[in-house]
Design an enzyme around this catalytic site. Structure first.
Site, PDB file in Angstrom:
ATOM      1  N   GLU A 161       3.006  10.088  11.110  1.00  0.00           N
ATOM      2  CA  GLU A 161       3.848   9.901  12.297  1.00  0.00           C
ATOM      3  C   GLU A 161       4.377   8.465  12.329  1.00  0.00           C
ATOM      4  O   GLU A 161       5.547   8.222  12.659  1.00  0.00           O
ATOM      5  CB  GLU A 161       3.048  10.196  13.573  1.00  0.00           C
ATOM      6  N   GLU A 164       0.833  -1.188   0.000  1.00  0.00           N
ATOM      7  CA  GLU A 164       0.000   0.000   0.000  1.00  0.00           C
ATOM      8  C   GLU A 164       0.873   1.246   0.000  1.00  0.00           C
ATOM      9  O   GLU A 164       0.591   2.227  -0.674  1.00  0.00           O
ATOM     10  CB  GLU A 164      -0.889  -0.041   1.255  1.00  0.00           C
TER      11      GLU A 164
END
Ligand SMILES: Cc1cc2nc3c(=O)[nH]c(=O)nc-3n(C[C@H](O)[C@H](O)[C@H](O)COP(=O)(O)OP(=O)(O)OC[C@H]3O[C@@H](n4cnc5c(N)ncnc54)[C@H](O)[C@@H]3O)c2cc1C
Lengths: 310, 391
Positions: free
Chosen positions: B376, B245
Site C-alpha cells: 500500500e 532496498e
C-alpha cells in the site's frame, strides 16, 4: 471507419512499408520501428488498419501488390477468421482444391474500404496463401471467387505475418494504455467531489498506481517482443507472452480508466470509452490471452527455469 | 537494453554459474529448494565464501570491496546466485548499512566499519520499526539524549530480523523532539548489541519460526562517535537505505528457481492416469506466472539500464510491489501442488521435504508485501511521487 486522408499521410511518411524490403517499395526497417509507429498510433487514439497492413504485407511475400500496399495506393487486408470458429492462425474450413477455393471468411476487417484481400486456405497438408483482387464484403464466401495463389506452402509465412501483426497490436495497446492512464490521472487531479479533488481519495490513487504498474510492465514486454522479432521473426513464445501480458493489462487499465472517470467514462464523447473499446478489440484479434496462454501452458513441462536471455 | 547476451556476458554468466554451483556447499543450496530454514552458520558460511571470492558486496564502491561490473553483470551475478539456491549475502550488511556508510559516514567510520561489514565479521540488524511506528516510521519514539561524549538511548524497536544473531544494530533514534517536523529530529546510531541495557526478545511468526525480535533499550550508553553522518539527518540516510532496498529486492532469480521446482514437483504428483503437470488449469497458472515473471525481469533490466548516477528510474517503485506479489503467487502455487501433503508440517513420515515445507513457507512469505514498505505504501509512492496525485 477508414480514414483515407490519414492513410495517405501514413503512406507518405513511409510507415506502411516500414518492415518490407526496399526493392518491393518498402523502407527496409524492422519490427522495432513498427513497434514505435504502432505505439504512437495507439497513444493518439488513431484507428487504422495498421496491424492488418503489417500482416497483409508479410503474407504478400514478393507479390507485386506489395508496392501498392507500401505507397498506400491499395488497401490490402488479411481475412483470417472463420465464422462460428474461435481464433485459429491456420485455416480449417477454407479449402483450396483443384485451383478453386471454398469456405467463408468473416468478419473481414475494413472490408468496405479494402481493394484486395489476402487469405489462407487448407491445401492438403499445407497452408496456401491466396489473394482476392476485388472488393469484398465483410462476409467473404470464397466459392466461385476469382483467386490468385500467392504461395502453395505458406504456413511459416502465415505465422510470421501474425507475429508481426501481434507486435503492432501490442504496441498500439501500450500507447492506448499510456493515454488512458494519463487521462485518468488528469481527471483525478481536476474533478472535484465532496469539495475536494478526487485525488484526495486513496481508494482511487492506489488503483491509479496499479494501472501505472500494469502499463510499465507491458512496456517492458512490448520492447522485448520487438527485439525478439528483430532477432528471430519466428519467435512465437515472446509474441504469445506479449499477447497475454497486453491482453490482461489492457482489460485492467481500460476498465479502471472508465471506472475512475465515473459516468463520463462511458460516453462516446469522451476519449477513455474509445480506448477501452479499442483495447477490447485488440485483445480479440489474432488470439486472446486465453488462447495464447493455453499455447504457452502446453509447453511448460519442456524446460525448467525461465531463461529470457538464452 | 539488448536482446540476449554478448559473448562476454555469456562467459561471465557461465563463470558465476560455475562458482555458485561448485563452491557453495550443496547442503546449504538444497535448502533453497525445500524452503528449509537457514541456520546462522549457513548464512555466515555462504557470506564468507562469497566474500573470499570478492562476490559479497559487488555493488559497493570499488575501494571498499565492490566490483567494477556493468549493471548487466551485477544482474547476472544476483540472478545466477539465486538460481543456484545460494543464500544472498546478509542484506543488513551488504544492501543496507554498507552503502549508507560508504555514502554518508566519515572516513574514520568507513575505515572502522566497512571492512568487517563486508566480511561479516560484524553481523548487523536493522532497528527502524517500533510498536507505534510502522509505515509511519517518522513517528518513531526511541530517544537518544546527548550526555558528554555519549548518547543515552531509551525505547523499543521491533520486528528486528535476525537480531538474535546480531553484533550491532543500526538504529533510528530521536535526537531532537522539538524539531518542527518529525523527520527532522531523527539520527542514525550504531549500537553494539552487548551494550548494558540492550535486551532482545523473540517473536514467533506464523510458521512457528523465530526470525524477528523485539529489542529494548534501557539507558544504553553509546559513544557519540557512533553517530552516522550528521545529527538530525538520519531520515535522509534511512530514505536512501529504503530506496536501495526497493531496487535490490525483486527476487527474480529466486522466483525462477521456485517456478522450475513447482514444475518438477507437479510432474511427480500423480493425478488420474498422469501427473498434476498434465492438468491444463495448473499448466496455465504456471504459464501465466512465467508471463508475469518475464514482465518483471524485463522491467528490472530496463530500469537498471535507465538509472543514472544512482538516481533510479521512477519505474523502480513497481519492482517491490510486483516482486512481492509474484513471489507470493509462486509459493501459493507450491502449496496447491503439494495439496494434501501440505498438511504435514513435521518431519517423520513419507511426505517429501518440499511438500512439508510448502505451507509454512507460503505463510511466512505473506511478510514480503508488508516489510520494506508495504505494498500500500509502494502504491502511495507511485501515485504521489510518479503520477503527481497528491490530493
Ligand atoms: C517478517 C518481518 C520482518 C521485518 N524486519 C524488520 C527489520 O529487520 N527491521 C525493521 O526495522 N523493521 C522490520 N519489519 C517491519 C516492517 O518494516 C513493518 O512491518 C512495516 O513497515 C509495516 O508496519 P506495520 O507492521 O506497523 O503495519 P502498519 O503500518 O500498522 O500497517 C497496517 C496496514 O495498514 C496499511 N497502511 C499503513 N499506512 C497506510 C497508508 N498511509 N495508506 C494506506 N495504507 C496504509 C499497511 O499497508 C498495512 O496493510 C519487519 C516486518 C516483518 C513482518
Amino acid at each position: 471507419m477508414f480514414d483515407a486522408k490519414l492513410w495517405r499521410a501514413l503512406a507518405e511518411m513511409g510507415t506502411l512499408g516500414l518492415p518490407f524490403p526496399e526493392e518491393a517499395g518498402g523502407m527496409g526497417a524492422g519490427p522495432v520501428e513498427v513497434m514505435i509507429v504502432a505505439s504512437e498510433l495507439g497513444r493518439a487514439g488513431v484507428r487504422s488498419p495498421y496491424a492488418e497492413t503489417m500482416v497483409a504485407g508479410t503474407l504478400l511475400g514478393d507479390d507485386a501488390l506489395l508496392g501498392s500496399l507500401c505507397d498506400g495506393s491499395a488497401l490490402v487486408v488479411p481475412a483470417l477468421t472463420e465464422p462460428g470458429r474461435a481464433w485459429s492462425p491456420l485455416p480449417v474450413g477454407v479449402v483450396l482444391s483443384g485451383g478453386a477455393a471454398s469456405g467463408v471468411r468473416a468478419p473481414v476487417p475494413y472490408a468496405a474500404a479494402a481493394d484486395h484481400v489476402v487469405t489462407t486456405a487448407r491445401a492438403g497438408d499445407s497452408t496456401a496463401i491466396l489473394a482476392v483482387d476485388a472488393p469484398v464484403s465483410s462476409t467473404l464466401d470464397l466459392a466461385g471467387k476469382a483467386i490468385r495463389v500467392l504461395a502453395e506452402d505458406g504456413e511459416a509465412t502465415v505465422r510470421r505475418a501474425i507475429n508481426l501483426g501481434i507486435l503492432a497490436l501490442g504496441a498500439e495497446a501500450l500507447g492506448a494504455m499510456d493515454t488512458a492512464l494519463a487521462l485518468t490521472v488528469d481527471y483525478l487531479k481536476t474533478r472535484k467531489q465532496f469539495g475536494v479533488p478526487l485525488a484526495r481519495f486513496q481508494t482511487l490513487t492506489q488503483r491509479a498506481a496499479d494501472m501505472y504498474t500494469s502499463v510499465e510492465l507491458t512496456r517492458s514486454v512490448v520492447y522485448f517482443a520487438a527485439m525478439s522479432l528483430a532477432a528471430d521473426p519466428d519467435d512465437e513464445v515472446a509474441i504469445a507472452r506479449l499477447k497475454v501480458s497486453a491482453g490482461k493489462a489492457g482489460r485492467h487499465v481500460g476498465q479502471e480508466a472508465v471506472q475512475l472517470h465515473g459516468g463520463i467514462g462511458v460516453t462516446a464523447e469522451y476519449a477513455v470509452s474509445h480506448l477501452l473499446a479499442r483495447l477490447t478489440a485488440i485483445e480479440h484479434t489474432y488470439g486472446d490471452a486465453r488462447y495464447h496462454l493455453a499455447r504457452l501452458a502446453r509447453r511448460v513441462g519442456d524446460y525448467g527455469a525461465l531463461d529470457l536471455m538464452a | 537494453m539488448e536482446r540476449g547476451l554478448s559473448a562476454q556476458d555469456q562467459q561471465f554468466r557461465q563463470e558465476m554459474r560455475e562458482f555458485f554451483t561448485t563452491q557453495i556447499p550443496q547442503e546449504i543450496r538444497a535448502k533453497a529448494h525445500t524452503g528449509e530454514e537457514l541456520t546462522k552458520d549457513d548464512i555466515a558460511t555462504t557470506h564468507r565464501l562469497l566474500h573470499a571470492a570478492g562476490m559479497a558486496v559487488p555493488a559497493w564502491p570499488v575501494e571498499w570491496g565492490g566490483k567494477d561490473w556493468s549493471n548487466r553483470q551485477r544482474y547476472l551475478w544476483f540472478d545466477e546466485l539465486q538460481l543456484a539456491g545460494v543464500p544472498a549475502p546478509l542484506a543488513f550488511n551488504a544492501n543496507m548499512i554498507g552503502p549508507v556508510l560508504a555514502t554518508f559516514a566519515s572516513e574514520e567510520m568507513k575505515a572502522r566499519f566497512l571492512p568487517p561489514t563486508a566480511a561479516l565479521d560484524i553481523w548487523w540488524c536493522q532497528g527502524f520499526s517500533e510498536p507505534e511506528a510502522g509505515s509511519d516510521l517518522a513517528s518513531l519514539r526511541t530517544t537518544a539524549v546527548r550526555d558528554g561524549d555519549e548518547y543515552v538511548v531509551n525505547g523499543q524497536k521491533t520486528w528486528t530480523t535476525l537480531g538474535q544473531y546480531a553484533d550491532w544494530i543500526f538504529a533510528l533514534v530521536r535526537t531532537d523532539p522539538a524539531a518542527p517536523k518529525p523527520q527532522q529530529g531523527i539520527s542514525m546510531l550504531l549500537i553494539e548489541m552487548t551494550s548494558p541495557g540492550v535486551t532482545v526478545r523473540p517473536i514467533q511468526l506464523i510458521d512457528g519460526g523465530h526470525e524477528v525480535n523485539e529489542v529494548f533499550f534501557d539507558n544504553v550508553r553509546v559513544p557519540a562517535d557512533n553517530l552516522v553522518g550528521e545529527e538530525n539527518h538520519g531520515w535522509d540516510y534511512a530514505k536512501f537505505l529504503l530506496g536501495n532496498e526497493r531496487v535490490g529486492v525483486a527476487p527474480v532469480g529466486w522466483i525462477k528457481r521456485k517456478l522450475a521446482d513447482v514444475k518438477a514437483h507437479a510432474a511427480q504428483v500423480a493425478e488420474g492416469e498422469g501427473t498434476l503437470l498434465d492438468d491444463p488449469l495448473l499448466a496455465a497458472r504456471i504459464a501465466e506466472l512465467e508471463c508475469d515473471l518475464a514482465a518483471l525481469e524485463l522491467t528490472v533490466l530496463r530500469v537498471a539500464a535507465n538509472s543514472h548516477h544512482g538516481k533510479p528510474d521512477p519505474a523502480s517503485s513497481i519492482l517491490k510491489l510486483r516482486g512481492s506479489q509474484i513471489q507470493q503467487d509462486v509459493l501459493e502455487l507450491m502449496v496447491d501442488v503439494a495439496g494434501p501433503a501440505s498438511l504435514a508440517w513435521e518431519p517423520g513420515d513419507d511426505t517429501p521435504d518440499w511438500a512439508r515445507r510448502s505451507a509454512p513457507v507460503y505463510l511466512n512469505f505473506r511478510k514480503a508485501s508488508i516489510y520494506g514498505g508495504s505494498n500500500e505504501v509502494q502504491r502511495s509512492v507511485i501515485s504521489s511521487g510518479i503520477l503527481g496525485l497528491k490530493g
